[in-house]
Design a protein around this motif. Sequence first.
Motif, mmCIF file in Angstrom:
data_model
loop_
_atom_site.group_PDB
_atom_site.id
_atom_site.type_symbol
_atom_site.label_atom_id
_atom_site.label_comp_id
_atom_site.label_asym_id
_atom_site.label_seq_id
_atom_site.Cartn_x
_atom_site.Cartn_y
_atom_site.Cartn_z
ATOM 1 N N LEU A 39 0.843 -0.875 0.245
ATOM 2 C CA LEU A 39 -0.024 0.004 0.154
ATOM 3 C C LEU A 39 1.035 1.521 -0.220
ATOM 4 N N GLY A 40 2.083 0.922 0.529
ATOM 5 C CA GLY A 40 2.852 2.006 0.871
ATOM 6 C C GLY A 40 3.570 2.702 -0.974
ATOM 7 N N PHE A 41 3.736 1.704 -1.704
ATOM 8 C CA PHE A 41 4.385 1.885 -2.880
ATOM 9 C C PHE A 41 3.115 2.821 -3.980
ATOM 10 N N LEU A 42 2.273 1.958 -3.468
ATOM 11 C CA LEU A 42 0.446 2.376 -4.167
ATOM 12 C C LEU A 42 0.385 3.523 -3.761
ATOM 13 N N ASP A 43 0.585 4.771 -2.928
ATOM 14 C CA ASP A 43 0.753 5.634 -2.237
ATOM 15 C C ASP A 43 1.747 6.959 -2.798
ATOM 16 N N ILE A 44 1.856 6.878 -4.235
ATOM 17 C CA ILE A 44 2.615 7.685 -4.548
ATOM 18 C C ILE A 44 2.340 9.311 -4.441
ATOM 19 N N PHE A 45 1.572 10.100 -3.755
ATOM 20 C CA PHE A 45 1.255 11.198 -3.805
ATOM 21 C C PHE A 45 1.187 11.657 -1.779
ATOM 22 N N GLY A 46 2.269 10.190 -1.474
ATOM 23 C CA GLY A 46 1.981 10.198 0.156
ATOM 24 C C GLY A 46 3.248 9.832 0.853
ATOM 25 N N GLN A 47 3.268 8.848 1.597
ATOM 26 C CA GLN A 47 4.584 8.223 2.102
ATOM 27 C C GLN A 47 5.295 7.121 0.999
ATOM 28 N N TRP A 48 5.579 7.352 -0.472
ATOM 29 C CA TRP A 48 5.963 6.215 -0.879
ATOM 30 C C TRP A 48 7.228 5.589 -0.312
ATOM 31 N N ASP A 49 7.139 4.294 -0.768
ATOM 32 C CA ASP A 49 7.717 3.183 0.221
ATOM 33 C C ASP A 49 7.684 2.577 -1.344
ATOM 34 N N PRO A 50 9.247 2.540 -1.924
ATOM 35 C CA PRO A 50 10.032 2.121 -3.126
ATOM 36 C C PRO A 50 10.586 0.620 -3.529
ATOM 37 N N ARG A 51 9.759 -0.278 -1.931
ATOM 38 C CA ARG A 51 10.673 -1.508 -1.867
ATOM 39 C C ARG A 51 9.717 -2.599 -2.858
ATOM 40 N N LEU A 52 8.364 -2.538 -3.260
ATOM 41 C CA LEU A 52 8.068 -3.014 -4.305
ATOM 42 C C LEU A 52 8.692 -3.004 -5.852
#
Length: 138
Positions: free
Chosen positions: A29-42
């Motif tokens: 979900l962090g990866f999909l949240d590109i306008f918030g707290q984006w998580d690039p691990r995925l």
Amino acid sequence: MKLLLGLLAGLLFGLGLSLGGMTQPAVVLGFLDIFGQWDPRLAFVMAGAVLTTAIGYRLVLRRVRPLLADAFQLPTSRRFAMRLVGGAALFGIGWGIAGYCPGPALASLGATDPSLLALVASMVVGWWLASRLPAARR
């Protein structure tokens, strides 16, 4: 031998998903949240999977036939299918809602989270329903 190798491949896949953090819905979900707290691990996990698959295909397809089968089973059609797009969209929507795709959901079953158990049960019902469709509609 095929069953044993399938089991080992599945265990290795599950271990890789766990080590990559893909069994944690918050990472997806962090990866999909590109306008918030984006998580690039995925993105790194996907890049590793694409690279591994590209190398694996190049090596395996040099062989005349697979080790444990009579022939390779490769797609023959190059036709664009709208149901592929629809299936991919449905997959993506479900992944975005649940934070799991099928591999990580199965790899996470040891957690015995009731919502995860409901998700996996729904996947199994969906697979069963899809198998009941007439061949022409699949």
